[in-house]
Motif scaffolding. Structure first.
Motif, PDB file in Angstrom:
ATOM      1  N   ALA A 133       0.826  -1.212   0.000  1.00  0.00           N
ATOM      2  CA  ALA A 133       0.000   0.000   0.000  1.00  0.00           C
ATOM      3  C   ALA A 133       0.851   1.248   0.000  1.00  0.00           C
ATOM      4  CB  ALA A 133      -0.918  -0.007   1.221  1.00  0.00           C
ATOM      5  N   LEU A 134       1.951   1.193   0.718  1.00  0.00           N
ATOM      6  CA  LEU A 134       2.737   2.405   0.858  1.00  0.00           C
ATOM      7  C   LEU A 134       3.394   2.786  -0.450  1.00  0.00           C
ATOM      8  CD1 LEU A 134       2.798   3.926   3.377  1.00  0.00           C
ATOM      9  CD2 LEU A 134       5.092   3.110   3.850  1.00  0.00           C
ATOM     10  N   LYS A 135       3.870   1.788  -1.177  1.00  0.00           N
ATOM     11  CA  LYS A 135       4.560   2.128  -2.420  1.00  0.00           C
ATOM     12  C   LYS A 135       3.554   2.388  -3.524  1.00  0.00           C
ATOM     13  CE  LYS A 135       9.177   1.016  -1.658  1.00  0.00           C
ATOM     14  NZ  LYS A 135       9.570  -0.341  -1.241  1.00  0.00           N
TER      15      LYS A 135
ATOM     16  N   PRO B  82      -0.170   5.715  -1.774  1.00  0.00           N
ATOM     17  CA  PRO B  82       0.038   7.167  -1.750  1.00  0.00           C
ATOM     18  C   PRO B  82       1.076   7.606  -2.765  1.00  0.00           C
ATOM     19  CG  PRO B  82       0.984   6.141   0.182  1.00  0.00           C
ATOM     20  CD  PRO B  82       0.186   5.094  -0.509  1.00  0.00           C
TER      21      PRO B  82
ATOM     22  N   HIS C 235      -0.446   7.896  -6.061  1.00  0.00           N
ATOM     23  CA  HIS C 235      -1.329   9.062  -6.092  1.00  0.00           C
ATOM     24  C   HIS C 235      -0.520  10.337  -6.128  1.00  0.00           C
ATOM     25  CE1 HIS C 235      -4.528  11.826  -5.015  1.00  0.00           C
ATOM     26  NE2 HIS C 235      -3.652  12.362  -4.198  1.00  0.00           N
ATOM     27  N   GLN C 236       0.531  10.348  -5.332  1.00  0.00           N
ATOM     28  CA  GLN C 236       1.336  11.562  -5.299  1.00  0.00           C
ATOM     29  C   GLN C 236       1.929  11.841  -6.655  1.00  0.00           C
ATOM     30  OE1 GLN C 236       3.995  10.664  -2.160  1.00  0.00           O
ATOM     31  NE2 GLN C 236       2.645  11.443  -0.551  1.00  0.00           N
TER      32      GLN C 236
ATOM     33  N   ALA D 192       1.280  15.056  -8.568  1.00  0.00           N
ATOM     34  CA  ALA D 192       2.429  15.869  -8.959  1.00  0.00           C
ATOM     35  C   ALA D 192       2.371  16.136 -10.449  1.00  0.00           C
ATOM     36  CB  ALA D 192       3.734  15.168  -8.589  1.00  0.00           C
TER      37      ALA D 192
ATOM     38  N   ARG E 154      -0.247  18.746 -11.000  1.00  0.00           N
ATOM     39  CA  ARG E 154       0.079  20.093 -10.494  1.00  0.00           C
ATOM     40  C   ARG E 154       1.253  20.703 -11.199  1.00  0.00           C
ATOM     41  NH1 ARG E 154      -1.864  18.495  -5.305  1.00  0.00           N
ATOM     42  NH2 ARG E 154       0.042  17.433  -4.746  1.00  0.00           N
TER      43      ARG E 154
ATOM     44  N   ASP F 147     -21.700  18.889  -2.791  1.00  0.00           N
ATOM     45  CA  ASP F 147     -20.694  17.940  -3.262  1.00  0.00           C
ATOM     46  C   ASP F 147     -19.614  17.689  -2.220  1.00  0.00           C
ATOM     47  OD1 ASP F 147     -20.568  18.929  -6.805  1.00  0.00           O
ATOM     48  OD2 ASP F 147     -22.156  18.163  -5.516  1.00  0.00           O
ATOM     49  N   TYR F 148     -19.130  18.757  -1.615  1.00  0.00           N
ATOM     50  CA  TYR F 148     -18.044  18.623  -0.669  1.00  0.00           C
ATOM     51  C   TYR F 148     -18.547  18.323   0.746  1.00  0.00           C
ATOM     52  CZ  TYR F 148     -14.341  19.971  -3.892  1.00  0.00           C
ATOM     53  OH  TYR F 148     -13.430  19.990  -4.920  1.00  0.00           O
TER      54      TYR F 148
ATOM     55  N   ARG G  83      -9.767  31.089   1.481  1.00  0.00           N
ATOM     56  CA  ARG G  83      -8.805  29.983   1.533  1.00  0.00           C
ATOM     57  C   ARG G  83      -9.503  28.637   1.638  1.00  0.00           C
ATOM     58  NH1 ARG G  83      -2.794  30.005   4.059  1.00  0.00           N
ATOM     59  NH2 ARG G  83      -2.043  28.523   2.500  1.00  0.00           N
TER      60      ARG G  83
ATOM     61  N   PRO H 290     -11.757  24.906  -2.121  1.00  0.00           N
ATOM     62  CA  PRO H 290     -10.790  23.928  -2.630  1.00  0.00           C
ATOM     63  C   PRO H 290     -10.291  24.319  -4.025  1.00  0.00           C
ATOM     64  CG  PRO H 290     -12.736  22.828  -1.730  1.00  0.00           C
ATOM     65  CD  PRO H 290     -13.057  24.282  -1.804  1.00  0.00           C
TER      66      PRO H 290
ATOM     67  N   ASP I  13      -9.897  22.666  -6.706  1.00  0.00           N
ATOM     68  CA  ASP I  13     -10.702  22.202  -7.831  1.00  0.00           C
ATOM     69  C   ASP I  13     -11.902  23.098  -8.078  1.00  0.00           C
ATOM     70  OD1 ASP I  13     -10.306  18.550  -7.678  1.00  0.00           O
ATOM     71  OD2 ASP I  13      -8.991  20.178  -8.328  1.00  0.00           O
TER      72      ASP I  13
ATOM     73  N   THR J 200      -0.319  30.565   6.981  1.00  0.00           N
ATOM     74  CA  THR J 200      -1.607  29.976   7.331  1.00  0.00           C
ATOM     75  C   THR J 200      -2.717  31.031   7.304  1.00  0.00           C
ATOM     76  OG1 THR J 200      -1.139  30.334   9.668  1.00  0.00           O
ATOM     77  CG2 THR J 200      -0.575  28.186   8.779  1.00  0.00           C
TER      78      THR J 200
END
Lengths: 267, 303
Positions: free
Chosen positions: B2-4, B7, B10-11, B15, B18, B81-82, B277, B280, B282, B297
């Protein structure tokens, strides 16, 4: 008329209570920690007397927790790995605060990932989960037991598994196994409200140091709990600006000053 | 594992989206926009507007302001939606408005008079934001007083009112028509009477009279979301256009909630903040809104 008699009279009254000599202040405000029962009573007062919503409380706590993370682990300009945060959420209110914290970390341009194995059916939890999913925060389907994988993938971990008053035995297998793994972390750990403990661990006293997590950063929500007295990590914040003055006085809490519009204060 | 795969995969995907060069980002924005336009999501935009937006998305133009209909659609998306709660939205807006006040009118060390703020709340959502703003001003150690003549029976409004009462924020029973009394008693006034989409005529006599008095203020005025307008008065004031300059309030500070509204284009005061802020990324992209620069922040950004 209303303008001369209303607010000015009120202001005079407030000025009197605020400017009261140090004796009055010191005698009534000596305590720095809340017991589990007092923490529950304080929350009840906010919800029932002040008519704050649970959604509001959880949002303030989660937001302030995220702000605390940015203070201790500011975003570097360059490295992508340095933005990754694992947020481990339990099924109760502490977990809800964790979900909010993750969302705000996302807004602050960190890259949170959530492990939320035991999901609450509570509508607030479900909505908070939807908010995180819609904001593209990944949810892990399981947490590796090999802690080095976590050490490598994330810059820090946020522990939002257990709050005060939740028996470690209540939260189920996956959370218990997650806590066992987190005990072995070598990357920094940020605990929300109290360091989550293992079955048998006593949140009142901080119990046997063997049983609970030992975070580097503790973010006390509303006010520090008893076990914060045993906290030996690097940074202790209190996220309690939303506690009205009268409530703070009622529980005789002595808390640090907040600067400007900050929602957390370092202790 | 799962870790590899989870996320990290997904990252990588995130990436890619973005950090992707303008082409990929713009193309995906365009696809998203055209898809939503084609689905007819009830925004009721004219065809020419839709085409303009599609072209704008292609060439990465962004708009600065939202129409009243778009603002309502954005809010609907956040709520439906959110699954954000209205309590959350109102809280974010009120808190950010209070932060904006502290930026323009910082607390002085000494003078008590300089801490007093009058917050005038209408009966709709703008008024609810005003109640939250007053509460946060109290937390920030200002001394707010609220004038909230036409109270909503809505449970959220009632709870927000209770919160203010429990925090010892006084509520005026009436607002003097003699504006000099207000100028003398308060450092500034927060206008939380009308939001976009609320007809000035709907809010009733006391609010209308309050607006008439506020037009004569000589102390600073901070308007939340839009400067509240007046009913009738030689051509109806139109929140879309900012209408006839005679009719609406002319605040010194405007705090746009979520994103600036059309009438903000006519804002001529000293400070314009956006409290957005919580929108989101999207959603911001979907409405082709320019992202203001938030630092750290901060929940408000100066425009």
């Amino acid at each position: 008329d209303a303008l001369k008699s209303g607010p000015t009279a009120h202001q005079i009254t407030s000025a009197m209570s605020r400017a009261a000599g140090p004796d009055l202040a010191e005698a009534s405000e000596e305590r720095r920690f809340l017991s589990t029962a007092e923490a529950a009573a304080l929350e009840r007062e906010l919800l029932e007397d002040y008519r704050f919503g649970r959604q509001q409380l959880v949002e303030w706590c989660g937001h302030a927790s995220a702000v605390a993370v940015t203070k201790v682990f500011p975003l570097p300009a360059v490295s992508r790995k340095q933005r990754t945060v694992l947020v481990v959420c339990g099924p109760e209110q502490n977990g809800a605060v964790g979900l909010v914290c993750a969302r705000h970390l996302r807004v602050f341009e960190y890259e949170p990932t959530i492990f939320y194995p035991t999901r609450s059916l509570d509508p607030l939890h479900r909505d908070l989960t939807t908010q995180c999913e819609k904001m593209d925060i990944p949810f892990l389907s399981y947490l590796p037991m090999e802690v080095q994988l976590i050490n490598n993938a994330y810059r820090l971990v946020v522990d939002a598994v257990l709050g005060p008053g939740v028996e470690p035995g209540e939260v189920g297998g996956p959370c218990t196994r997650a806590l066992a793994t987190l005990k072995l972390l070598s990357i920094p750990l940020v605990s929300l409200d109290i360091p989550s403990g293992m079955p048998g661990w006593d949140p009142e006293t901080g119990g046997d140091a063997e049983d609970g997590l030992r975070p580097d950063v503790l973010v006390s929500l509303a006010a520090p709990k008893r076990c914060a007295g045993r906290f030996s990590g690097r940074h202790h914040f209190v996220a309690g600006r939303f506690v009205p003055d009268d409530v703070r006085r009622k529980f005789a809490l002595r808390l640090p000053g907040y600067t400007g519009t900050d929602c957390v204060a370092a202790l």
